[in-house]
Scaffold this active site. Structure first.
Site, PDB file in Angstrom:
ATOM      1  N   TYR D  61       0.854  -1.183   0.000  1.00 52.13           N
ATOM      2  CA  TYR D  61       0.000   0.000   0.000  1.00 52.13           C
ATOM      3  C   TYR D  61       0.895   1.240   0.000  1.00 52.13           C
ATOM      4  CZ  TYR D  61      -4.056  -2.936   1.020  1.00 52.13           C
ATOM      5  OH  TYR D  61      -5.062  -3.876   0.951  1.00 52.13           O
ATOM      6  N   GLU D  62       0.421   2.314  -0.609  1.00 55.12           N
ATOM      7  CA  GLU D  62       1.274   3.491  -0.812  1.00 55.12           C
ATOM      8  C   GLU D  62       1.689   4.160   0.497  1.00 55.12           C
ATOM      9  OE1 GLU D  62      -1.286   5.523  -3.449  1.00 55.12           O
ATOM     10  OE2 GLU D  62      -2.428   6.524  -1.878  1.00 55.12           O
ATOM     11  N   SER D  63       1.051   3.785   1.599  1.00 49.49           N
ATOM     12  CA  SER D  63       1.454   4.344   2.898  1.00 49.49           C
ATOM     13  C   SER D  63       2.803   3.791   3.347  1.00 49.49           C
ATOM     14  CB  SER D  63       0.388   4.021   3.944  1.00 49.49           C
ATOM     15  OG  SER D  63       0.097   2.636   3.943  1.00 49.49           O
TER      16      SER D  63
END
Lengths: 285, 269, 285, 269
Positions: D61-63
């Site tokens: 996930y981009e986090s």
């Protein structure tokens, strides 16, 4: 996806003559066991990449593994010269050694660019020094917004990166803590990655300044206890400062060096035997 | 071997010239400054300062240790003792990009193999690059420390082979050709402000930026300094004499070195 | 060197009308308490920088604090639109909002360049999209070694960066763990740094993926318990998903929004009172 | 509100068209692939795959969560549940530079507000940029996912306002103008290979790269699909029918959504 194997198999399977290799570990967690296995397997014509060549590259250069060295500081930390490195540069012994030298900042950013799949990195440096005169891999680049001129260095993408870490878990993830230096970028910049570890654990505990390299970013993991000696592994063992001092006289003399390497590295079958072997001699003769 | 030399060569008092040099260098460090420290003499002086008059000095080592508080002198730039009590530990790219290049370093503390009259540094080769007489370790972190630290303190023993008329190789930029020639390079740092040796203290002339003898350590003479300098060393009109080391400074320094020596003789497999 | 203070004093002393502000926290540790204090102190003409504007910028925009927004994704995560943001863009209410929009990768690299004191960063992106047509801060740059063309984005160097962290220690160091997003780069790219924390502790324990921002890189630290609500603070409290959903109807209507902000933010003296205030209402009316 | 719509609109069987869409999308994910996941429908499908046929899928996930293993569906891209069981958590610059841009992602899993016939995506505005009819959230991580993932899977409900003849804004590049026009951009990724909707499955023509109807979900008709497509939708000669969801797939998906709903109604101050 990383595979658990032996260091012998990992080096035999993933390291080829003529490859560019980055063995990293910034004074902490230096992958000595892997360097010795490369010497044992008599790999040749290697381009050795490392910010601080240290004893491991002194040994690989002295044993004739290297045709080129890409580096930024080539000394015996806290002691003095790397005599095999100097002998190769000053006297072409045992063979000529091509040099490509940078500053630490330049090398670090070259790894960052490599890990980022970018062809180059930008930094403030080199201007006014003689490094650009002798190192071709430094070139000016202009900011498209401010017009300011800065220096660019090309990405490093070694064929193989090798690092030593404290732990791997059952799923093949790798944990490194303490001073982690440039290991993450070196590993992520390479086409293939070998990791030696102190031990395999069920799962990692939180440690100060720990990073975890996921299994998908690693090709081979081999257990090599004390595999960073004479460097140290935070949480496992201290730096063997006496060995670094002992290395000075050993490496000063070509014959003594060759005999030492034959006795302790070529004539031993793995790093465990090596440690016993130098232990018997007190490492100093 | 320089170690033996300087140890024997005392200033005829109860401290060595090396001790005087380290003490003098440590005094240059104001409390609370952010200091990027090279290994060896600079690290010794910085930690003496931290243990005496500058407890709040924030020491950064290129291995990524921020706010390092070593209780013994590190023998390598990445010793465990640097990480142990550090406020933070970051990667090597971060320490160079986010800290040094970002202009967060007040003082860069450097050693050198050779310097010239403008404080340019050579740590690469003696003799021609392609066929060097002596191959030195190389640049390490010095070029960017010299470029980006607000000011630079240089420490090295005063010898003719070290203080040279012309460098074989410019590894790190000082005041370049003197005058304003450094400023044309666009570096944020002001360059070297002092060279501390085992004989005295050199500071750059405000105009020409040529390093001139500003102070002598007790027992050292102008003749000695000139003799040990490869260029025509100028001497300041108001030549100072360095305050000799205090009891406290010597005690702390020797204690630090004793503990370090114990570690050096330490770990064995 | 960081100074322990109150959030009111930190904002009053370090945030000026017309400043560029980066309040970061990538869905985790969103600095809501600080955003509210800025609204309370009626700061104006701000350039608001943030990858994911989220509820805090929806509120600041709706209250008329902002003249410009630099961002990459402006939605209510898991719910839908940011209605105050949309009303400003679509209807210039309460005032026109200038936009400078990038991708996440572009914003992240702009912060990295800012933290590195470089004028620009390089990435593989934007080519073929319509973003370069509407965003002036995207320009091509050529690799001096390979000749390859890539995209450059200029550095971000906000006047003030504000982040929320779990802990500070007595010496003023800041510890953040869990998802740390872009906070480190945002803080290091700014001229001044304010950090709100859940609590001050004697010293930090090792936590998973913890980073520590040294005191010398921080200007002001203020304790603000639950200061990230409705976001979460790993180790302290969970994300208040219900609040994010409740925000949709509240923010849809200008009057209801204004009344809500007046009641809970303007008419409260600090974040503690705010939490009590919305607690009484169940946060949903 | 699209949620209610699709929930009511069942395919006249014991599962909704949204469930069919999610199940069909999850089947596109092979086990062991490295998948960069967008929030919402893609995350739902990816985690269904991980809970059924693809347990070794590596979700990013981009986090900055690498190898995320959420036991409930994250409502935001940075929920704590993503970090909790992740193999590693890194900064946002690292996840985009060292993972996505570095070419480590096999599959990028994207939602969209609008797509065109070449799989180009708009998530920025409907109407003119300067005076938009609808201001959408914007780019997020999509442009680089579309650029650098080896292949891209797009998921969105089949509506005429979503499948448009011409995009108001190209936020993320698919096959651009079709044919080889994407390859001129120098991106490493191959672009979108499939669009999964609540009516069926669209795949690009090997030559023109125009997305054509390759399969219909049970109960859906070609007419429905054409009616819900803003361009002249072409239909593959060998039109497939999607296998309906298995008992297991439905059970796991509903269980996942039930647990997620519990959390959604959860935390309160």
């Amino acid at each position: 996806m990383s595979e658990m194997t032996t260091l012998r198999e990992a080096v035999a399977g993933l390291v080829n003559d003529g490859d560019s290799l980055a063995l990293e570990g910034f004074t902490h967690l230096i992958p000595t066991a892997a360097a010795h296995e490369i010497v044992r397997q008599k790999k040749r014509d290697l381009t050795l990449i490392r910010m601080t060549p240290d004893l491991i590259y002194d040994q690989m250069i002295g044993m004739g593994c290297a045709r080129k060295l890409i580096f930024s500081w080539g000394g015996n930390p806290g002691v003095g010269s790397l005599h095999r490195f100097r002998d190769a540069v000053e006297n072409d012994w045992p063979r000529p050694l091509e040099l490509e030298e940078h500053s630490h900042a330049g090398m670090a950013n070259r790894y960052v660019a490599g890990a980022s799949n970018l062809p180059f990195a930008v930094l403030r440096g080199y201007v006014g020094t003689d490094l650009p005169k002798v190192t071709k891999t430094i070139a000016p680049v202009r900011c498209p917004f401010t017009g300011e001129e800065l220096m660019a260095v090309p990405a490093l993408n070694p064929d193989v990166a090798i690092i030593h870490a404290q732990q791997a878990d059952r799923r093949g993830n790798v944990a490194i803590w303490g001073i982690t230096g440039i290991q993450k970028e070196a590993a992520l910049s390479a086409k293939k990655v070998i990791v030696t570890v102190e031990e395999v654990v069920e799962e990692f505990e939180p440690r100060p300044f720990q990073i975890v390299l996921p299994s998908v970013a690693v090709d081979a993991i081999a257990v090599a206890p004390k595999g960073a000696h004479p460097s140290y592994a935070d949480g496992y063992y201290d730096r063997d400062n006496a060995f670094y001092e002992a290395w000075d006289p050993i490496s000063r003399d070509r014959e003594r060096f060759a005999g030492w390497m034959e006795r302790h590295v070529l004539d031993t079958s793995d790093f465990g035997e090596y440690l016993q072997s130098i232990g018997k001699e007190g490492a100093l003769r | 071997m320089t170690r033996d030399l300087s140890a024997s060569q005392t200033a005829g008092t109860d401290y060595t010239t090396d001790e005087m040099m380290t003490v003098a260098a440590s005094r240059e460090l104001k409390d609370g400054t952010v200091c990027f420290v090279g290994i060896g003499l600079p690290s010794e002086a910085a930690n003496l300062a931290r243990a005496t008059h500058a407890p709040e000095c924030f020491l950064i080592y290129e291995s990524g240790t921020l706010g390092a508080k070593p209780d013994v002198l590190p023998l390598s730039i990445g010793d465990g003792v640097l990480a142990e009590h550090a406020d933070s530990v970051v990667s090597v790219p971060e320490v160079f990009n986010y800290w040094l290049q970002a202009g967060r370093v007040d003082v860069g503390f450097l050693g050198a193999a050779q310097v010239d009259r403008y404080g340019n540094i050579n740590t690469t080769v003696v003799g021609p690059y392609e066929k060097p007489k002596v191959r030195l370790p190389g640049a390490g972190g010095a070029p960017e420390i010299a470029a980006s630290a607000r000011e630079v303190i240089i420490m090295l023993r005063h010898r003719k082979r070290a203080f040279v008329e012309e460098l074989s190789f410019v590894t790190s930029v000082g005041h370049r050709y003197g005058g304003d020639s450094r400023s044309e390079l666009g570096y944020t740092g002001a360059g070297p402000t002092v060279i501390i040796t085992d004989l005295g203290v050199l500071r750059p002339d405000p105009e020409t930026k040529e390093f001139t003898l500003a102070a002598l350590h007790p027992g050292a003479t102008v003749e000695q300094a000139k003799e040990a300098t490869g260029w025509e060393l100028k001497v300041a009109g108001d030549l100072d004499t360095t305050e000799p080391p205090t009891e406290r400074e010597l005690e702390v320094l020797r204690d630090l070195k004793a503990r370090t020596e114990a570690v050096r003789r330490g770990a064995r497999i």
